[in-house]
Design a protein around this motif. Structure first.
Motif, short mmCIF file in Angstrom:
data_model
loop_
_atom_site.label_atom_id
_atom_site.label_comp_id
_atom_site.label_asym_id
_atom_site.label_seq_id
_atom_site.Cartn_x
_atom_site.Cartn_y
_atom_site.Cartn_z
N VAL A 39 0.83 -1.21 0.00
CA VAL A 39 0.00 0.00 0.00
C VAL A 39 0.86 1.25 0.00
O VAL A 39 0.54 2.24 -0.67
N GLU A 40 1.98 1.22 0.71
CA GLU A 40 2.87 2.39 0.74
C GLU A 40 3.42 2.70 -0.64
O GLU A 40 3.58 3.87 -1.02
N SER A 41 3.70 1.66 -1.44
CA SER A 41 4.21 1.88 -2.79
C SER A 41 3.15 2.46 -3.73
O SER A 41 3.49 3.01 -4.78
N LEU A 42 1.88 2.34 -3.34
CA LEU A 42 0.79 2.84 -4.18
C LEU A 42 0.24 4.17 -3.70
O LEU A 42 -0.69 4.71 -4.30
N ARG A 43 0.79 4.70 -2.63
CA ARG A 43 0.28 5.95 -2.06
C ARG A 43 0.37 7.07 -3.09
O ARG A 43 1.39 7.24 -3.76
N HIS A 44 -0.73 7.84 -3.20
CA HIS A 44 -0.83 8.97 -4.12
C HIS A 44 -0.73 8.54 -5.59
O HIS A 44 -0.33 9.31 -6.45
N LYS A 45 -1.06 7.28 -5.85
CA LYS A 45 -1.13 6.79 -7.22
C LYS A 45 -2.52 6.28 -7.51
O LYS A 45 -3.32 6.05 -6.60
N LYS A 46 -2.81 6.09 -8.78
CA LYS A 46 -4.08 5.47 -9.18
C LYS A 46 -3.82 4.01 -9.51
O LYS A 46 -3.01 3.70 -10.39
N VAL A 47 -4.51 3.14 -8.81
CA VAL A 47 -4.26 1.71 -8.96
C VAL A 47 -5.37 1.05 -9.77
O VAL A 47 -6.53 1.44 -9.69
N LYS A 48 -4.98 0.07 -10.56
CA LYS A 48 -5.94 -0.72 -11.35
C LYS A 48 -6.25 -1.98 -10.56
O LYS A 48 -5.37 -2.81 -10.32
N ALA A 62 -24.36 -18.82 2.33
CA ALA A 62 -23.02 -18.73 2.89
C ALA A 62 -23.05 -17.93 4.19
O ALA A 62 -23.83 -16.99 4.35
N LYS A 63 -22.18 -18.31 5.11
CA LYS A 63 -22.05 -17.58 6.37
C LYS A 63 -20.90 -16.59 6.32
O LYS A 63 -20.99 -15.50 6.88
N TYR A 64 -19.81 -16.97 5.68
CA TYR A 64 -18.63 -16.12 5.59
C TYR A 64 -18.27 -15.88 4.13
O TYR A 64 -18.42 -16.76 3.29
N GLY A 65 -17.75 -14.69 3.86
CA GLY A 65 -17.25 -14.37 2.54
C GLY A 65 -15.96 -13.57 2.65
O GLY A 65 -15.87 -12.67 3.49
N THR A 66 -14.99 -13.90 1.83
CA THR A 66 -13.71 -13.19 1.81
C THR A 66 -13.61 -12.41 0.51
O THR A 66 -13.58 -13.01 -0.57
N TYR A 67 -13.56 -11.08 0.62
CA TYR A 67 -13.45 -10.24 -0.58
C TYR A 67 -12.00 -9.85 -0.76
O TYR A 67 -11.36 -9.31 0.14
N SER A 68 -11.47 -10.12 -1.96
CA SER A 68 -10.07 -9.85 -2.27
C SER A 68 -9.97 -8.73 -3.29
O SER A 68 -10.73 -8.69 -4.25
N LEU A 69 -8.99 -7.85 -3.09
CA LEU A 69 -8.66 -6.82 -4.06
C LEU A 69 -7.24 -7.05 -4.55
O LEU A 69 -6.31 -7.17 -3.75
N ILE A 78 -3.76 -6.87 -2.41
CA ILE A 78 -3.45 -5.73 -1.55
C ILE A 78 -4.44 -5.59 -0.40
O ILE A 78 -4.20 -4.82 0.52
N ASP A 79 -5.53 -6.35 -0.44
CA ASP A 79 -6.45 -6.30 0.71
C ASP A 79 -7.36 -7.52 0.71
O ASP A 79 -7.75 -8.02 -0.35
N LEU A 80 -7.69 -7.97 1.92
CA LEU A 80 -8.64 -9.05 2.14
C LEU A 80 -9.62 -8.61 3.22
O LEU A 80 -9.20 -8.09 4.25
N GLY A 98 -17.83 -6.23 1.48
CA GLY A 98 -16.40 -6.51 1.38
C GLY A 98 -15.69 -5.50 0.50
O GLY A 98 -14.60 -5.01 0.85
N LEU A 99 -16.28 -5.17 -0.65
CA LEU A 99 -15.68 -4.17 -1.54
C LEU A 99 -15.67 -2.80 -0.88
O LEU A 99 -14.67 -2.07 -0.97
N THR A 100 -16.75 -2.44 -0.20
CA THR A 100 -16.82 -1.14 0.46
C THR A 100 -15.71 -1.00 1.49
O THR A 100 -15.01 0.04 1.53
N ARG A 101 -15.52 -2.01 2.30
CA ARG A 101 -14.47 -1.94 3.33
C ARG A 101 -13.08 -1.86 2.70
O ARG A 101 -12.22 -1.12 3.18
N GLY A 102 -12.87 -2.62 1.64
CA GLY A 102 -11.57 -2.59 0.99
C GLY A 102 -11.25 -1.23 0.40
O GLY A 102 -10.13 -0.72 0.55
N LEU A 103 -12.22 -0.62 -0.28
CA LEU A 103 -12.00 0.70 -0.86
C LEU A 103 -11.81 1.77 0.21
O LEU A 103 -11.00 2.69 0.05
#
Length: 240
Positions: A39-48, A62-69, A78-80, A98-103
């Motif tokens: 994340v530090e390497s991506l600071r102030h950059k636009k990531v795809k 489902a009871k649990y879901g893991t959202y990956s970015l 970069i995030d789970l 999951g997406l909301t928390r990651g963003l």
């Protein structure tokens, strides 16, 4: 089996104690270090980004879901985010949460999003549209949905010719996505498939005016579609 062989082994409870005290904390610590560095390497950059959720069971129970970015430029996660269904009122809401928390995490670290690639989840589409984040569909999900429709059409009466093009249409979807540098080029190439299936290889769109394959005579003349304005073939049989 160990009891039959009279081999000593630790109990499950002993394993869980070791895992809770040593193994899991070490894994979590290493993950946080790697994530902070990424994340530090991506600071102030636009990531795809590419995003998707994996649930602990298929379907809507489902009871649990893991959202990956994933950073699509480096293919690194970069995030789970682990989401429990009772947190969000049901398993159908876990993917969006999951997406909301990651963003939110990325934004708090000063990382901006250039675009994100996901499946065609309706809640995700609306969420990203409201946030004005550029959103692309995963080509695999797009091809999967299209192939189901083509397979269904191939079973219709007098539409057997569609079956001959199932693999070709599927391959064309992937080719459009991988060989194009812009959305307009993808669209132009995709629309060209209608002419190509009618044995017409020059197109009106200047972005993609002609098919790229070499000119050759087909040995199977029955595979070509007739013009959509023509309802019958030359021998009088209905055409699809």
């Amino acid at each position: 089996m160990f009891q039959a062989m009279r081999l000593q082994n630790i109990s499950y409870s002993a394993f869980r104690r070791h895992a809770n005290r040593f193994l899991e904390p070490a894994v979590i610590h290493s993950w946080h270090q790697l994530q902070d560095t990424e994340v530090e390497s991506l600071r102030h950059k636009k990531v795809k980004l590419g995003g998707d959720m994996r649930a602990d069971s298929p379907g809507h129970c489902a009871k649990y879901g893991t959202y990956s970015l994933m950073n699509l430029e480096t293919n690194s996660i970069i995030d789970l985010q682990l989401v429990q269904s009772n947190e969000v009122g049901g398993s159908h809401n876990m993917e969006k949460e999951g997406l909301t928390r990651g963003l939110q995490l990325l934004e708090s670290k000063g990382v901006a999003v250039d675009y994100i690639v996901t499946d065609r989840h309706p809640q995700i589409q609306k969420f990203l549209r409201d946030r004005k984040i550029t959103h692309y569909y995963d080509v695999w999900h797009l091809e999967k949905g299209l192939s189901k429709k083509v397979a269904k059409a191939a079973k219709e009466k007098d539409c057997e010719v569609v079956k001959k093009w199932q693999r070709g249409i599927s391959n064309h979807v992937y080719w459009c996505a991988t060989s194009s540098s812009s959305g307009a080029e993808k669209l132009a190439k995709w629309k060209s498939v209608m002419n190509h299936m009618q044995n017409k290889h020059e197109h009106d769109n200047p972005i993609f005016p002609k098919c790229l394959h070499p000119d050759r005579n087909s040995t199977d003349r029955k595979k070509w579609f007739k013009t959509r304005y023509q309802s019958h073939t030359e021998d009088g049989e209905d055409s699809c």
